[in-house]
Scaffold this motif. Structure first.
Motif, PDB file in Angstrom:
ATOM      1  N   TRP A   1      49.063  37.792  36.432  1.00 11.44           N
ATOM      2  CA  TRP A   1      47.629  38.037  36.519  1.00 11.44           C
ATOM      3  C   TRP A   1      47.107  37.362  37.792  1.00 11.44           C
ATOM      4  O   TRP A   1      46.918  36.161  37.841  1.00 11.44           O
ATOM      5  CB  TRP A   1      46.954  37.477  35.278  1.00 11.44           C
ATOM      6  CG  TRP A   1      45.469  37.583  35.296  1.00 11.44           C
ATOM      7  CD1 TRP A   1      44.580  36.555  35.218  1.00 11.44           C
ATOM      8  CD2 TRP A   1      44.687  38.764  35.377  1.00 11.44           C
ATOM      9  NE1 TRP A   1      43.308  37.037  35.257  1.00 11.44           N
ATOM     10  CE2 TRP A   1      43.342  38.394  35.354  1.00 11.44           C
ATOM     11  CE3 TRP A   1      45.010  40.138  35.482  1.00 11.44           C
ATOM     12  CZ2 TRP A   1      42.296  39.309  35.436  1.00 11.44           C
ATOM     13  CZ3 TRP A   1      43.971  41.047  35.557  1.00 11.44           C
ATOM     14  CH2 TRP A   1      42.636  40.635  35.528  1.00 11.44           C
ATOM     15  N   ARG A   2      46.940  38.171  38.829  1.00 14.53           N
ATOM     16  CA  ARG A   2      46.430  37.634  40.093  1.00 14.53           C
ATOM     17  C   ARG A   2      45.219  38.447  40.491  1.00 14.53           C
ATOM     18  O   ARG A   2      45.334  39.478  41.137  1.00 14.53           O
ATOM     19  CB  ARG A   2      47.501  37.729  41.181  1.00 14.53           C
ATOM     20  CG  ARG A   2      48.499  36.584  41.129  1.00 14.53           C
ATOM     21  CD  ARG A   2      49.526  36.747  42.212  1.00 14.53           C
ATOM     22  NE  ARG A   2      50.182  38.049  42.116  1.00 14.53           N
ATOM     23  CZ  ARG A   2      51.466  38.250  42.332  1.00 14.53           C
ATOM     24  NH1 ARG A   2      52.236  37.259  42.680  1.00 14.53           N
ATOM     25  NH2 ARG A   2      51.986  39.451  42.226  1.00 14.53           N
ATOM     26  N   PRO A   3      44.021  37.992  40.097  1.00 12.69           N
ATOM     27  CA  PRO A   3      42.819  38.798  40.305  1.00 12.69           C
ATOM     28  C   PRO A   3      42.599  39.112  41.791  1.00 12.69           C
ATOM     29  O   PRO A   3      42.147  40.203  42.130  1.00 12.69           O
ATOM     30  CB  PRO A   3      41.691  37.914  39.770  1.00 12.69           C
ATOM     31  CG  PRO A   3      42.342  36.804  39.048  1.00 12.69           C
ATOM     32  CD  PRO A   3      43.746  36.699  39.491  1.00 12.69           C
ATOM     33  N   TRP A   4      42.949  38.161  42.657  1.00 18.21           N
ATOM     34  CA  TRP A   4      42.656  38.383  44.061  1.00 18.21           C
ATOM     35  C   TRP A   4      43.504  39.519  44.631  1.00 18.21           C
ATOM     36  O   TRP A   4      43.011  40.412  45.322  1.00 18.21           O
ATOM     37  CB  TRP A   4      42.842  37.091  44.861  1.00 18.21           C
ATOM     38  CG  TRP A   4      42.204  37.209  46.206  1.00 18.21           C
ATOM     39  CD1 TRP A   4      42.826  37.189  47.410  1.00 18.21           C
ATOM     40  CD2 TRP A   4      40.817  37.434  46.466  1.00 18.21           C
ATOM     41  NE1 TRP A   4      41.917  37.388  48.406  1.00 18.21           N
ATOM     42  CE2 TRP A   4      40.665  37.545  47.848  1.00 18.21           C
ATOM     43  CE3 TRP A   4      39.675  37.574  45.658  1.00 18.21           C
ATOM     44  CZ2 TRP A   4      39.440  37.767  48.464  1.00 18.21           C
ATOM     45  CZ3 TRP A   4      38.463  37.795  46.265  1.00 18.21           C
ATOM     46  CH2 TRP A   4      38.347  37.896  47.657  1.00 18.21           C
ATOM     47  N   ALA A   5      44.816  39.513  44.292  1.00 16.05           N
ATOM     48  CA  ALA A   5      45.704  40.579  44.741  1.00 16.05           C
ATOM     49  C   ALA A   5      45.224  41.925  44.186  1.00 16.05           C
ATOM     50  O   ALA A   5      45.253  42.959  44.858  1.00 16.05           O
ATOM     51  CB  ALA A   5      47.127  40.299  44.278  1.00 16.05           C
ATOM     52  N   LEU A   6      44.745  41.866  42.947  1.00 16.13           N
ATOM     53  CA  LEU A   6      44.236  43.071  42.289  1.00 16.13           C
ATOM     54  C   LEU A   6      43.088  43.662  43.099  1.00 16.13           C
ATOM     55  O   LEU A   6      43.008  44.867  43.331  1.00 16.13           O
ATOM     56  CB  LEU A   6      43.730  42.665  40.901  1.00 16.13           C
ATOM     57  CG  LEU A   6      43.592  43.759  39.872  1.00 16.13           C
ATOM     58  CD1 LEU A   6      44.946  44.105  39.326  1.00 16.13           C
ATOM     59  CD2 LEU A   6      42.691  43.283  38.750  1.00 16.13           C
ATOM     60  N   MET A   7      42.190  42.791  43.553  1.00 11.99           N
ATOM     61  CA  MET A   7      41.012  43.228  44.292  1.00 11.99           C
ATOM     62  C   MET A   7      41.404  43.851  45.623  1.00 11.99           C
ATOM     63  O   MET A   7      40.870  44.875  46.026  1.00 11.99           O
ATOM     64  CB  MET A   7      40.099  42.028  44.587  1.00 11.99           C
ATOM     65  CG  MET A   7      39.550  41.387  43.341  1.00 11.99           C
ATOM     66  SD  MET A   7      38.103  42.254  42.775  1.00 11.99           S
ATOM     67  CE  MET A   7      37.683  41.287  41.356  1.00 11.99           C
ATOM     68  N   THR A   8      42.319  43.160  46.335  1.00 14.43           N
ATOM     69  CA  THR A   8      42.639  43.669  47.666  1.00 14.43           C
ATOM     70  C   THR A   8      43.416  44.967  47.564  1.00 14.43           C
ATOM     71  O   THR A   8      43.286  45.834  48.421  1.00 14.43           O
ATOM     72  CB  THR A   8      43.467  42.634  48.458  1.00 14.43           C
ATOM     73  OG1 THR A   8      44.505  42.163  47.623  1.00 14.43           O
ATOM     74  CG2 THR A   8      42.602  41.484  48.899  1.00 14.43           C
ATOM     75  N   ARG A   9      44.219  45.115  46.510  1.00 12.60           N
ATOM     76  CA  ARG A   9      44.982  46.349  46.396  1.00 12.60           C
ATOM     77  C   ARG A   9      44.107  47.498  45.879  1.00 12.60           C
ATOM     78  O   ARG A   9      44.291  48.628  46.254  1.00 12.60           O
ATOM     79  CB  ARG A   9      46.206  46.149  45.502  1.00 12.60           C
ATOM     80  CG  ARG A   9      47.285  47.157  45.824  1.00 12.60           C
ATOM     81  CD  ARG A   9      48.588  46.877  45.085  1.00 12.60           C
ATOM     82  NE  ARG A   9      48.992  45.486  45.116  1.00 12.60           N
ATOM     83  CZ  ARG A   9      49.414  44.846  44.031  1.00 12.60           C
ATOM     84  NH1 ARG A   9      49.456  45.454  42.876  1.00 12.60           N
ATOM     85  NH2 ARG A   9      49.780  43.589  44.123  1.00 12.60           N
ATOM     86  N   HIS A  10      43.177  47.183  45.004  1.00 13.34           N
ATOM     87  CA  HIS A  10      42.319  48.238  44.461  1.00 13.34           C
ATOM     88  C   HIS A  10      40.901  48.027  44.985  1.00 13.34           C
ATOM     89  O   HIS A  10      40.122  47.282  44.397  1.00 13.34           O
ATOM     90  CB  HIS A  10      42.342  48.213  42.940  1.00 13.34           C
ATOM     91  CG  HIS A  10      43.709  48.423  42.375  1.00 13.34           C
ATOM     92  ND1 HIS A  10      44.215  49.660  42.056  1.00 13.34           N
ATOM     93  CD2 HIS A  10      44.695  47.547  42.102  1.00 13.34           C
ATOM     94  CE1 HIS A  10      45.439  49.542  41.613  1.00 13.34           C
ATOM     95  NE2 HIS A  10      45.768  48.264  41.622  1.00 13.34           N
ATOM     96  N   LYS A  11      40.610  48.680  46.077  1.00 12.27           N
ATOM     97  CA  LYS A  11      39.324  48.433  46.738  1.00 12.27           C
ATOM     98  C   LYS A  11      38.147  48.863  45.874  1.00 12.27           C
ATOM     99  O   LYS A  11      37.077  48.258  45.927  1.00 12.27           O
ATOM    100  CB  LYS A  11      39.291  49.177  48.074  1.00 12.27           C
ATOM    101  CG  LYS A  11      40.376  48.670  49.016  1.00 12.27           C
ATOM    102  CD  LYS A  11      39.949  48.745  50.458  1.00 12.27           C
ATOM    103  CE  LYS A  11      40.888  47.958  51.347  1.00 12.27           C
ATOM    104  NZ  LYS A  11      42.319  48.328  51.149  1.00 12.27           N
ATOM    105  N   SER A  12      38.346  49.905  45.064  1.00 18.36           N
ATOM    106  CA  SER A  12      37.207  50.368  44.271  1.00 18.36           C
ATOM    107  C   SER A  12      36.874  49.362  43.173  1.00 18.36           C
ATOM    108  O   SER A  12      35.716  49.188  42.812  1.00 18.36           O
ATOM    109  CB  SER A  12      37.470  51.765  43.714  1.00 18.36           C
ATOM    110  OG  SER A  12      38.066  51.720  42.468  1.00 18.36           O
TER     111      SER A  12
END
Lengths: 290, 328
Positions: A15-26
Motif C-alpha cells: 500500500w503506497r498511496p504516493w506511487a498510486l497517485m503518480t501512476r494513476h493521474k485521474s
C-alpha cells in the motif's frame, strides 16, 4: 517423490498511496479536488468570514471582489464565499451517504437474489424492475414530495433511487460468480449457502459494486443539486449549491455571479468525483491491472 | 463404499421461461448403475459430453439426481438435504479439472485449504494454531511447503494450484475422492507428477477414487476397474486388464483401438464416423447404433441390457445377447 517446487519470489502488492497517485493521474486529480471541498466544508465554521445566513441589506448583490465580499454577495447581502463553503457540506453528504447506504443494501439483495435464486430472485429482481421502470428524477421528486423537503429526506429519496441499479450490478456479478468452480468447491467442502455468500460471493463482488458506486458520485452531486434547485431538497435559508442557483435565477442577466458560482462549484466537485470514480474503477478492475 | 443404482439426471432442454414449456429433456445421465469398493480406483472414460462429469457430481450429490439411488458408506444419500447433506462432505470430496477456477482468487492458499476444516468445525471454535498446523502438514503432504500457505492462487503454477486443490480435498480425510479430469489442464510433466501423487495418497490413506478422464492412458495407469460411458449410458464395465485386452462393446473396441495401436496391441485403428447422438430425447434402441459398424435391425428397435461376462466384466450390446450377428 514429494518434490518441493521452488517458490519464485513474488512482489507483494504494498500500500503506497504516493506511487498510486503518480501512476494513476485521474485518482490524483480527483482526490485533490474532493479533498479540497471536504476541507472547505469541514473548516467552514473557522474560515468563513460571516455566518452563512447573516443578511446585510445594504450590501445586496455586491460584485465579485468587493471589499469584505471576496466572491460578492447575493440579493439579501449574504456573503457568497461563506455560503459556498457551508453549501459544500450538503453536496458532499448527498454524494456520499446515499451511495454508501444503497451499495450496502444492493450488495445484500443482489447476493441473495443471485446466489439463492428461485423465489428470492423473482421477488427481488422483479421488484427492482418495477422501481427501475420509473425515471429516477421523477421517482426522487415523488419520494421527496411525499416525505417533505429537507436534507435527510432528500438523501432517503436518492437512496431509494440508487438501490435498484446497485442491486442489479451486484446480481449480475454474483450470477457470474455462482458458476465459478471455486464456488462449487466451497459447496463440495460442506459450506452452507450463508457461508458461501459471505466467504466466496461477497468478497469477489465488492470491487465491481464499489467501482460502480464510485462512478456515480459525480452524477449524484448534480442530481441532488437539481432536487434542491426545484425546492424539494435543502430549504432556505440554509445554504446549498442547488438552492443558491435558484436564488440567483431572478438576477441572472444583471448579476450572473449569484447563480454561476454555485454552478461552477457543482461542476468542479462533480468532475472531481468523476476523476476519482474512473480511477477507482480502473484500479479495482483486474483487467486494467498491469 | 459407493453404490449407484439406475441413476438418471435429466435437464430441461431449454431454460424454463414464464411462458414457455419445453417438455424435451437432455438426458445427461440415463440409468447408470455401478459400485466403487473401499480403496478401489474406478475410472470413468468416454468422449466429452458423454455425461461422465455429471455422473461424478451426482455421485457425491453436488447435483440433484432426477431418479435412481446413491448409497455412500452404507447410507442412502439420494435425497439428503441441508445439514445431513453437508455431513457427507466429510466422507466424499472432489478435485476439479480447472486448477485456475477452482481456487478463490482472493483467498490465500492456506485459507482455501483450511476452508473445509473451518466450515465443518473440525477444530474447536477458534483454534487457529491447530488449523495452521494441519494446513502446513497438508501442504507438505501434496509436495508443497508451509511457505505456500500465504500465497495467492495467481502466484502459483498450474501444477501447484492443482496440488492445493488436492490438499483441500483430502483435508477432511475423506474415504472417497471424485477426480474430475484432474490432470487434463496440466502439461505432460506436471500430469505425471500429479498422477504419482494420487497413487501415493491412495496407498497411504486407502481412499477410493472415482477417476473421471477422457485419457485412456491415464485410466490404464490409475484404474483397477473402468466404466465406459457413451451418450449418458454405461456401455461396458470391467477390470482394467479385461477392458484393454478384450473389449467387447464395439464402442469400447473403437475407443481403445487407438491406444492399443500405439502400444502395439492392435493392428489397425477403428475410426468412428459421425458424432454421438443428440442427448435430447434420443431415438429408441442402442445409443450407439448410428455409428456402430455392426448395427442391425434389433439395435434400432431395442435397447441392449448389460450382459454379464466373466469376472465382473459386462457390456451392453446385442452382439452379446445373441440377438445380433457380427457383420463382416
Amino acid at each position: 517423490m514429494a518434490v518441493t517446487p521452488e517458490i519464485a519470489p513474488v512482489e507483494r502488492p504494498v500500500w503506497r498511496p504516493w506511487a498510486l497517485m503518480t501512476r494513476h493521474k485521474s485518482i490524483a486529480a480527483g482526490s485533490a479536488i474532493v479533498l479540497l471541498v471536504v476541507l472547505m466544508a469541514l473548516l467552514a465554521p473557522v474560515l468563513s468570514p460571516y455566518d452563512p445566513n447573516e443578511v446585510h441589506p445594504l450590501d445586496r448583490l455586491k460584485p465579485i471582489g468587493s471589499p469584505g465580499y471576496l466572491l460578492g454577495a447575493d440579493q439579501q447581502g449574504r456573503d457568497m464565499l461563506t455560503r459556498l463553503m457551508w453549501g459544500a457540506r450538503s453536496s458532499l453528504a448527498i454524494a456520499v451517504l446515499p451511495l454508501s447506504i444503497s451499495a450496502i443494501i444492493g450488495l445484500a439483495l443482489g447476493a441473495i437474489a443471485g446466489y439463492l435464486g428461485r423465489l428470492s430472485e423473482t421477488l427481488i429482481m422483479r421488484g427492482m424492475d418495477v422501481v427501475f421502470g420509473l425515471p429516477p428524477i421523477l421517482l426522487a421528486i415523488a419520494v421527496s414530495a411525499t416525505l417533505g423537503p429537507g436534507l435527510v429526506n432528500l438523501m432517503l429519496s436518492l437512496t431509494i433511487v440508487l438501490i435498484p441499479p446497485m442491486t442489479r450490478v451486484t446480481y449480475q456479478v454474483v450470477v457470474g460468480l455462482k458458476e465459478q468452480a471455486f464456488v462449487e468447491a466451497a459447496r463440495a467442502a460442506g459450506a452452507s449457502s450463508f457461508q458461501i455468500i459471505f466467504s466466496q460471493i461477497l468478497p469477489n463482488s465488492l470491487a465491481p459494486t464499489i467501482a460502480y458506486a464510485a462512478s456515480l458520485a459525480g452524477a449524484m452531486v448534480v442530481f441532488g443539486a437539481g432536487i434542491s434547485f426545484i425546492g424539494l431538497g435543502i430549504q432556505p435559508p440554509d445554504p446549498d449549491w442547488g438552492r443558491m442557483i435558484n436564488d440567483g435565477r431572478e438576477v441572472l442577466d444583471l448579476k450572473p455571479h449569484v447563480s454561476t458560482l454555485p454552478g461552477l462549484a457543482i461542476f468542479v466537485l462533480a468532475a472531481g468525483f468523476n476523476f476519482l470514480g474512473d480511477g477507482v474503477r480502473d484500479l479495482l478492475d483486474p483487467r486494467m491491472r498491469q | 463404499m459407493l453404490q449407484v443404482e439406475n441413476l438418471t439426471k435429466h435437464y430441461p432442454a431449454r431454460g424454463r421461461g414464464l411462458f414457455t414449456r419445453d417438455p424435451r429433456r437432455v438426458r445427461a445421465v440415463d440409468g447408470v448403475s455401478f459400485e466403487v469398493k473401499a480403496g478401489e480406483v474406478v475410472a470413468v472414460v468416454g468422449e466429452s459430453g458423454c455425461g461422465k462429469s455429471t455422473l461424478g457430481r451426482l455421485a457425491i450429490r453436488l447435483l440433484e439426481p432426477t431418479s435412481g439411488s446413491i448409497r455412500l458408506g452404507g447410507t442412502d444419500i439420494t435425497s439428503l438435504k441441508g445439514e445431513a447433506l453437508r455431513e457427507i462432505r466429510l466422507t466424499a470430496q472432489i478435485v476439479f479439472q480447472d486448477p485456475f477456477g477452482s481456487l478463490n482468487p482472493r483467498m490465500t492458499v492456506g485459507a482455501s485449504i483450511a476452508y473445509p476444516l473451518r466450515v465443518n468445525r473440525l477444530f474447536g471454535r477458534a483454534d487457529g494454531a491447530a488449523i495452521a498446523r494441519r494446513v502446513d502438514e497438508l501442504l507438505e503432504r501434496v509436495g508443497l511447503n508451509a511457505a505456500h500457505a500465504r500465497r495467492l492462487p495467481h502466484e502459483l503454477s498450474g501444477g501447484q494450484r492443482q496440488r492445493v486443490g488436492i490438499a483441500r480435498a483430502i483435508a477432511v480425510n475423506p474415504k472417497l475422492l471424485v477426480l474430475d479430469e484432474p490432470v487434463a489442464a496440466l502439461d505432460l510433466s506436471a500430469q505425471a507428477r500429479v498422477l504419482n501423487l494420487f497413487k501415493e495418497l491412495q496407498r497411504e490413506m486407502g481412499m477410493a477414487y472415482l477417476f473421471i478422464t477422457h485419457d485412456l492412458s491415464v485410466a490404464e495407469y490409475m484404474a483397477d476397474r473402468i466404466l465406459v460411458m457413451y451418450a449418458g449410458k454405461l456401455v461396458e464395465t470391467g477390470g482394467r486388464l479385461a477392458l484393454f485386452q478384450a473389449p467387447r462393446h464395439p464402442y469400447t473396441q473403437a475407443l481403445f483401438s487407438a491406444a492399443m495401436l500405439r502400444s502395439g496391441r492392435a493392428s489397425e485403428e477403428t475410426i468412428l464416423e459421425g458424432d454421438p447422438p443428440s442427448p435430447i430425447d434420443p431415438l429408441p434402441g442402442c445409443r450407439f447404433n448410428t455409428r456402430c459398424p455392426h448395427a442391425g435391425e434389433v439395435c434400432r428397435a431395442a435397447e441392449p441390457a448389460m450382459s454379464a461376462l466373466d469376472d465382473g466384466h459386462g457390456a451392453a450390446c446385442h452382439l452379446l445377447t445373441g440377438k445380433l450377428r457380427r457383420s463382416g
